[in-house]
Design a protein around this motif. Structure first.
Motif, PDB file in Angstrom:
ATOM      1  N   ASP A  26       0.832  -1.198   0.000  1.00 41.63           N
ATOM      2  CA  ASP A  26       0.000   0.000   0.000  1.00 41.63           C
ATOM      3  C   ASP A  26       0.872   1.256   0.000  1.00 41.63           C
ATOM      4  O   ASP A  26       0.600   2.211  -0.720  1.00 41.63           O
ATOM      5  CB  ASP A  26      -0.938  -0.019   1.207  1.00 41.63           C
ATOM      6  N   THR A  27       1.926   1.244   0.804  1.00 41.42           N
ATOM      7  CA  THR A  27       2.857   2.376   0.838  1.00 41.42           C
ATOM      8  C   THR A  27       3.514   2.546  -0.523  1.00 41.42           C
ATOM      9  O   THR A  27       3.661   3.675  -1.024  1.00 41.42           O
ATOM     10  CB  THR A  27       3.930   2.166   1.931  1.00 41.42           C
ATOM     11  N   ALA A  78       1.990   6.476  -7.056  1.00 37.20           N
ATOM     12  CA  ALA A  78       0.903   7.351  -7.506  1.00 37.20           C
ATOM     13  C   ALA A  78       1.179   8.797  -7.145  1.00 37.20           C
ATOM     14  O   ALA A  78       0.371   9.673  -7.444  1.00 37.20           O
ATOM     15  CB  ALA A  78      -0.417   6.897  -6.898  1.00 37.20           C
ATOM     16  N   GLY A  79       2.300   9.051  -6.462  1.00 36.41           N
ATOM     17  CA  GLY A  79       2.645  10.413  -6.078  1.00 36.41           C
ATOM     18  C   GLY A  79       1.927  10.871  -4.832  1.00 36.41           C
ATOM     19  O   GLY A  79       1.955  12.047  -4.482  1.00 36.41           O
ATOM     20  N   GLY A  80       1.306   9.950  -4.128  1.00 35.63           N
ATOM     21  CA  GLY A  80       0.566  10.311  -2.922  1.00 35.63           C
ATOM     22  C   GLY A  80       1.269   9.888  -1.650  1.00 35.63           C
ATOM     23  O   GLY A  80       0.636   9.686  -0.647  1.00 35.63           O
TER      24      GLY A  80
END
Length: 195
Positions: free
Chosen positions: A184-185, A191-193
């Motif tokens: 998830d990380t 995704a740049g998030g």
């Protein structure tokens, strides 16, 4: 957490490889998320009264279950959680390269690993209530402040065996969740998030 005591090392090549793919900042975020998860997972083992391998803890002995806590009998429920001291002391420490989950409670190791405590012979004062009108001596022990009768007794040397009730460690479900936290990380980072 105490620097001394027991140490359980989990060196999982798949988890380590996944963590190494992350940038330093994202790795730190993942390690902290894993630490928070493992504290919760450890506390859930206390609630389920089972080890990381899923095996239930050994039941309390009748003597322990019949012990009094305050005015009531201790009972068989809530193994290692009567006052929640050990349960609530589980914490994690993390840096960029490592994660430690544990406790600094002095009796934590013997609960995790089991063992025998040897108690030496001793002389002890016990306090009871005496009714001078009837001549009856209540056989229950009371606090000194509530007593009107004290006597010295000799307690023979003896040992107490505590069975292992493992709570620290990583289950297969924990391993899967750790890999999901890392994935998830990694997805957020790509995704740049990233945080």
């Amino acid at each position: 957490m105490a620097a001394e005591g027991i140490r359980i090392v989990v060196d999982d090549a798949v988890v380590m490889e996944a963590l190494l793919r992350l940038e330093q900042r994202d790795r730190s975020n993942a390690i902290n998320a894993i630490g928070a998860y493992l504290v919760t997972a450890t506390q859930q083992r206390f609630e389920r009264e089972q080890g990381p391998d899923g095996r239930p803890w050994q039941r309390l002995s009748p003597r322990t279950a019949n012990a009094r806590i305050g005015k009531t009998r201790r009972g068989y429920d809530h193994i290692l959680r009567v006052k929640n001291r050990l349960y609530s002391s589980v914490k994690y420490q993390a840096d960029a390269a490592s994660l430690a989950v544990g406790t600094n409670v002095d009796y934590a190791a013997i609960q995790q690993l089991g063992g025998t405590i040897k108690k030496p012979a001793r002389r002890q004062t016990i306090y009871q209530r005496y009714n001078p009108k009837t001549g009856d001596l209540d056989q229950r022990f009371v606090k000194r402040s509530r007593s009107n009768f004290a006597r010295h007794v000799d307690v023979a040397a003896h040992s107490i065996t505590i069975p292992a009730r493992p709570y620290l460690g990583i289950s297969d479900e924990d391993r899967a969740e750790i890999l999901e936290i890392v994935a998830d990380t990694e997805r957020r980072s790509l995704a740049g998030g990233g945080r």
